[in-house]
Design a protein around this motif. Structure first.
Motif, short mmCIF file in Angstrom:
data_model
loop_
_atom_site.label_atom_id
_atom_site.label_comp_id
_atom_site.label_asym_id
_atom_site.label_seq_id
_atom_site.Cartn_x
_atom_site.Cartn_y
_atom_site.Cartn_z
N ALA A 248 5.57 10.28 2.64
CA ALA A 248 6.27 9.40 4.11
C ALA A 248 5.77 8.07 3.92
O ALA A 248 5.46 7.56 4.92
N ALA A 249 6.28 7.38 2.70
CA ALA A 249 5.80 6.06 2.61
C ALA A 249 6.32 5.07 3.71
O ALA A 249 5.40 4.19 4.06
N TRP A 250 7.42 5.28 4.05
CA TRP A 250 8.02 4.33 5.12
C TRP A 250 7.26 4.31 6.38
O TRP A 250 7.04 3.28 7.29
N LEU A 251 7.06 5.57 6.82
CA LEU A 251 6.32 6.02 8.13
C LEU A 251 4.80 5.18 7.99
O LEU A 251 4.46 4.55 8.80
N VAL A 252 4.00 5.46 6.78
CA VAL A 252 2.79 5.05 6.43
C VAL A 252 2.60 3.64 6.46
O VAL A 252 1.97 3.02 6.82
N GLY A 253 3.68 3.08 5.77
CA GLY A 253 3.88 1.53 5.46
C GLY A 253 4.03 0.77 6.79
O GLY A 253 3.37 -0.34 6.90
N ALA A 254 4.74 1.43 7.69
CA ALA A 254 5.11 0.82 8.92
C ALA A 254 4.13 0.89 9.99
O ALA A 254 3.52 -0.07 10.49
N GLY A 255 3.19 2.17 9.48
CA GLY A 255 2.04 2.27 10.47
C GLY A 255 0.76 1.39 10.06
O GLY A 255 -0.02 0.81 10.78
N ALA A 256 0.80 0.94 8.67
CA ALA A 256 -0.24 0.05 8.43
C ALA A 256 0.25 -1.46 8.90
O ALA A 256 -0.77 -2.31 9.21
N ILE A 257 1.43 -1.65 8.60
CA ILE A 257 1.89 -3.23 9.07
C ILE A 257 1.86 -3.55 10.52
O ILE A 257 0.96 -4.53 11.02
N LEU A 258 2.43 -2.58 11.39
CA LEU A 258 2.28 -2.70 12.76
C LEU A 258 1.03 -2.66 13.37
O LEU A 258 0.54 -3.31 14.15
N GLY A 259 0.16 -1.70 12.76
CA GLY A 259 -1.05 -1.35 13.28
C GLY A 259 -2.10 -2.74 13.00
O GLY A 259 -2.84 -3.20 13.78
N CYS A 260 -2.02 -3.32 11.73
CA CYS A 260 -2.63 -4.50 11.37
C CYS A 260 -2.34 -5.53 12.32
O CYS A 260 -3.21 -6.61 12.65
N LEU A 261 -1.10 -5.65 12.39
CA LEU A 261 -0.72 -6.86 13.38
C LEU A 261 -1.12 -6.67 14.86
O LEU A 261 -1.63 -7.86 15.10
N TYR A 262 -1.26 -5.57 15.49
CA TYR A 262 -1.65 -5.31 16.38
C TYR A 262 -3.35 -5.57 16.66
O TYR A 262 -3.69 -6.30 17.45
N LEU A 263 -3.99 -5.12 15.63
CA LEU A 263 -5.33 -5.62 15.62
C LEU A 263 -5.52 -7.10 15.58
O LEU A 263 -6.58 -7.46 16.07
N PHE A 264 -4.71 -7.86 14.50
CA PHE A 264 -5.07 -9.01 14.47
C PHE A 264 -4.86 -9.89 15.94
O PHE A 264 -5.32 -10.78 16.32
#
Length: 471
Positions: A424-440
């Motif tokens: 589920a690369a697109w779901l996992v990738g989006a989770g990493a990108i959006l999650g990291c931006l929210y943590l930032f």
């Protein structure tokens, strides 16, 4: 070989010439131990208290959120590392996929992350070691046990942290002897850490009291400023606790030293990440269930404090002693990773090329010594309290870059060989990108400003020095 032009030119990935190749000496057990050694350390031993102070019992949820975001990033790393099995981690992937200037920003951010992590852990180890020496009747002069102390932004007391300098020098010396030898010792010390945490869980769980979990989330979910001037909430805690999870990215810097990178890198990255999520969740549940969070939230040694409060001082002493013995594994893993990123940037001529020389044993001795000296300046001389959180911002940048690289390559080269394919690369990738931006966004504002300033300096170095060398 380059593709494109200007600051966004991309570098084709290929193994370097023989004189600049690292020796392939690591198998997947070494890589898993390297990852666990980097991840499990100062974070779980100290940051569980910081997290509880900011989120209350909901720090359990903070651990789950930070771990979930890191798991998504780990899957992206596993795919990219097996596609491009050369050293350099996120810097290398960004250079090949996103372009030179993005790679420089990522590499520059990683240099800040690794330097500050190693320095912070070295200072933390120094505190444990000094206490251990006091127990043996050895008293070091106070000025030799800490760096300059800050009060209201001004230096109130000068000093040099000699134990921190010594441990960095010892670990650097071990790394220059050989990668396999370092990895073997690291694996032994990782076992010591695992035993210590297992003992804590076994002792603390019988004292679990559901009353300690009420109210579960006293400070809410999103980051918010509390009356005492501290930013609290589940996400504020997750942004700090995130420090306790990263370290698996150091495995991707070992790509050129893995015996079977297509298999071993994926096992090392994903395996160490999943193992640490389970370990952290169990330890967090045992901690907040055994004692009200208000009693250990502000402690620099929360797990040891919990054990003493439960009437188990002997076990607390064992935990502290284990930290003295085993915390150097974190220093080893991050010093190893930082030296490899420096090494690849020098090999790419973005840094002085003379640093990219390999010894007869297949280790980059010059860059390891240079890296250790840089870290020792931070650990022994500079007051680092105000900028330590900058490491989190640098890591989040790298994680976003790797996830973006994975998604871009899925579109640009869908048929390229992928020894490990992220499900589920697109779901996992989006989770990493959006999650990291929210943590930032959830990081302290001061940290975000430090990060901006650091990268403005980095871009100045790139345009005035590095870009001309590879033009």
């Amino acid at each position: 070989m380059m593709a494109g032009s200007g600051i966004f030119r991309r570098k084709a990935i290929a193994l370097p010439e023989a004189k600049q190749q690292l020796a392939r000496t690591l198998s997947w057990p070494h890589l898993v131990a390297l990852g666990v050694g980097a991840i499990v350390g100062t974070g779980i031993l100290t940051l569980i208290g910081v997290g509880a102070d900011r989120a209350g019992p909901a720090v359990i949820l903070s651990f789950a959120i930070a771990g979930g975001i890191c798991a998504c990033a780990a899957l992206a790393y596993a795919e990219m590392a097996t596609m491009m099995p050369v050293s350099g981690s996120a810097y290398t992937y960004s250079y090949a996929v996103l372009g030179e200037v993005i790679a420089w920003v990522v590499g520059w951010s990683l240099l800040a992350e690794y330097t500050l992590v190693v320095a912070t852990v070295a200072v933390g180890w120094s505190g444990y070691a000094n206490g251990f020496l006091l127990g043996l009747g050895v008293h070091l002069p106070e000025a030799l046990t800490h760096g300059p102390a800050l009060v209201d932004g001004h230096i109130s007391q000068w000093g040099i942290n000699v134990p921190a300098l010594v441990i960095v020098a010892l670990v650097a010396g071990l790394l220059t002897l050989g990668t396999r030898e370092s990895a073997t010792i690291n694996a032994v010390l990782v076992v010591v850490k695992m035993i210590a945490l297992a003992v804590f869980v076994v002792v603390a769980l019988p004292y679990f009291d559901t009353a300690n979990l009420t109210p579960f989330s006293p400070f809410g979910f999103a980051k918010a400023m509390s009356p005492d001037g501290v930013e609290r909430g589940v996400m504020a805690a997750a942004a700090i606790i995130f420090f306790a999870f990263y370290g698996f990215d150091a495995i991707s810097t070992a790509a050129e030293e893995a015996k079977n990178p297509g298999r071993d890198l994926a096992i090392g990255i994903v395996g160490s990440m999943l193992a640490c999520i389970v370990i952290y969740m169990v330890v967090a549940i045992a901690a907040v269930g055994a004692l009200p969070f208000t009693r250990f939230g502000s402690s620099p040694e929360p797990l040891a404090l919990i054990l003493r409060e439960l009437g188990r001082p002997g076990v607390a002493a064992f935990l502290a002693g284990s930290a003295v013995i085993a915390l150097p594994t974190v220093i080893l893993a991050f010093l190893y990773g930082q030296s490899r990123i420096f090494f690849v940037m020098a090999r790419d001529r973005l840094l002085p090329e003379g640093l990219a020389k390999v010894s007869r044993r297949g280790t980059p001795v010059r860059i390891t010594v240079f890296t250790a000296l840089l870290v020792m300046i931070f650990a022994g001389v500079l007051p680092i309290d105000a900028i330590a959180a900058l490491a989190n911002a640098g890591t989040l940048t790298a994680f976003v870059a790797v996830a973006v690289c994975m998604l871009v390559m899925r579109r640009r080269a869908p048929d390229m060989a992928r020894p490990f394919r992220t499900p589920a690369a697109w779901l996992v990738g989006a989770g990493a990108i959006l999650g990291c931006l929210y943590l930032f966004v959830s990081l302290p504002t001061r940290t975000q400003l430090w990060f901006l300033g650091w990268n403005l300096v980095g871009l100045a170095v790139y345009f005035l020095y590095a870009r001309r060398r590879v033009a």
